[in-house]
Design an enzyme around this catalytic site. Structure first.
Site, short mmCIF file in Angstrom:
data_model
loop_
_atom_site.label_atom_id
_atom_site.label_comp_id
_atom_site.label_asym_id
_atom_site.label_seq_id
_atom_site.Cartn_x
_atom_site.Cartn_y
_atom_site.Cartn_z
N GLY A 46 51.25 68.27 37.35
CA GLY A 46 52.63 67.70 36.99
C GLY A 46 52.88 67.15 38.54
O GLY A 46 52.53 67.79 39.56
N GLN A 51 58.64 63.99 45.00
CA GLN A 51 57.21 64.02 45.49
C GLN A 51 56.54 63.15 46.21
O GLN A 51 55.56 63.10 47.03
CB GLN A 51 56.41 65.04 44.66
CG GLN A 51 57.00 66.44 44.17
CD GLN A 51 56.05 67.14 43.29
OE1 GLN A 51 56.01 66.91 42.26
NE2 GLN A 51 55.29 68.04 43.87
N CYS A 96 52.60 74.46 43.98
CA CYS A 96 53.26 73.04 43.72
C CYS A 96 52.61 72.11 44.71
O CYS A 96 52.32 72.37 45.80
CB CYS A 96 54.72 73.17 44.13
SG CYS A 96 55.67 71.86 44.54
N LEU A 97 52.39 70.79 44.27
CA LEU A 97 51.50 69.93 45.09
C LEU A 97 52.25 69.73 46.62
O LEU A 97 51.67 69.19 47.70
CB LEU A 97 51.22 68.61 44.60
CG LEU A 97 50.23 68.71 43.32
CD1 LEU A 97 50.17 67.44 42.79
CD2 LEU A 97 48.89 69.27 43.70
N HIS A 138 59.78 73.11 35.78
CA HIS A 138 59.42 72.95 37.37
C HIS A 138 59.58 71.41 37.84
O HIS A 138 60.15 71.23 38.89
CB HIS A 138 57.75 73.29 37.60
CG HIS A 138 57.28 73.30 38.88
ND1 HIS A 138 56.84 74.28 39.56
CD2 HIS A 138 57.19 72.17 39.64
CE1 HIS A 138 56.37 73.88 40.83
NE2 HIS A 138 56.51 72.52 40.88
N GLU A 139 59.14 70.81 36.98
CA GLU A 139 59.09 68.95 37.37
C GLU A 139 60.58 68.63 37.30
O GLU A 139 61.11 67.78 37.98
CB GLU A 139 58.16 68.38 36.30
CG GLU A 139 56.80 68.76 36.51
CD GLU A 139 56.10 68.63 37.92
OE1 GLU A 139 56.45 67.78 38.57
OE2 GLU A 139 55.19 69.59 38.06
N HIS A 142 62.53 69.61 40.49
CA HIS A 142 62.19 68.74 41.47
C HIS A 142 63.37 67.58 41.49
O HIS A 142 63.79 67.22 42.44
CB HIS A 142 60.87 68.24 41.50
CG HIS A 142 59.86 68.73 41.96
ND1 HIS A 142 59.86 69.09 43.38
CD2 HIS A 142 58.50 69.25 41.31
CE1 HIS A 142 58.76 69.80 43.54
NE2 HIS A 142 57.93 70.16 42.61
ZN ZN Z 1 56.10 70.94 42.18
#
Ligand code: ZN
Length: 174
Positions: A46, A51, A96-97, A138-139, A142
């Site tokens: 995701g 991000q 998380c990226l 989670h997304e 963000h």
């Molecule tokens: Zn994340």
């Protein structure tokens, strides 16, 4: 399509609330393609607009990616809204990226129903359970400036942030 740099904590853009997308322009469609490519390349399941430094309400996801590299079936959600959450909760390890190589257990509703616009501007609804539910939440977090480490104790959160900071500094030296 092009790969976009992924923003890492503690960049303040990760704490900002993204604005609704009013029109699905060619630029928005391009952003979705770039985000999908960036997500697969990372690799991740995701990726949200914050991000990549964009403050508009879009995320992409493909929770099946790790199971089968052949089936690339990413979903783009525009202006997503959770319209129902189960009372039953689920605990899963999340990463998380934007917080590379750090993982922690997070508790969230086990099932959610989400309403969103697709790239054609049509309203869609989707129900997600388990990993899909965690990923959607989670997304969407963000887009509201919330990270999974915000659910952890301050001690644990600071430990993770310090580790990422140290890793980033080491990378810069090499
Ligand atoms: Zn994340």
């Amino acid at each position: 399509m092009s790969l976009l740099p992924i923003i890492i904590v503690p960049d303040p853009v990760l704490k900002e609330v993204a604005k609704p997308i009013e029109n699905i322009t060619d630029a928005i469609k391009q952003q979705s393609l770039d985000m999908v490519e960036t997500m697969y390349n990372a690799p991740g399941i995701g990726l949200a607009a914050n991000q990549i430094g964009k403050l508009n309400r879009m995320f992409v996801m493909d929770v099946n990616y790790r199971k089968n590299d052949q089936s690339r079936d990413a979903i783009t959600m525009i202006n997503p809204e959770i319209i129902w959450r189960s009372d039953e909760m689920s605990i899963m390890e999340e990463g998380c990226l934007s917080i590379p190589q750090q993982y922690a257990e997070v508790e969230r509703p086990k099932i959610v129903r989400v309403k969103y616009l697709n790239l054609n501007g049509a309203f869609q609804e989707m129900e997600g359970e388990g990993l899909t539910s965690h990923c959607i939440q989670h997304e969407l977090d963000h887009l509201n400036g919330v990270l999974f480490i915000d659910y952890l104790s301050r001690l644990k959160r600071n430990m993770i942030l310090r580790k990422v900071d140290k890793m980033q500094k080491e990378e810069n030296i090499l």
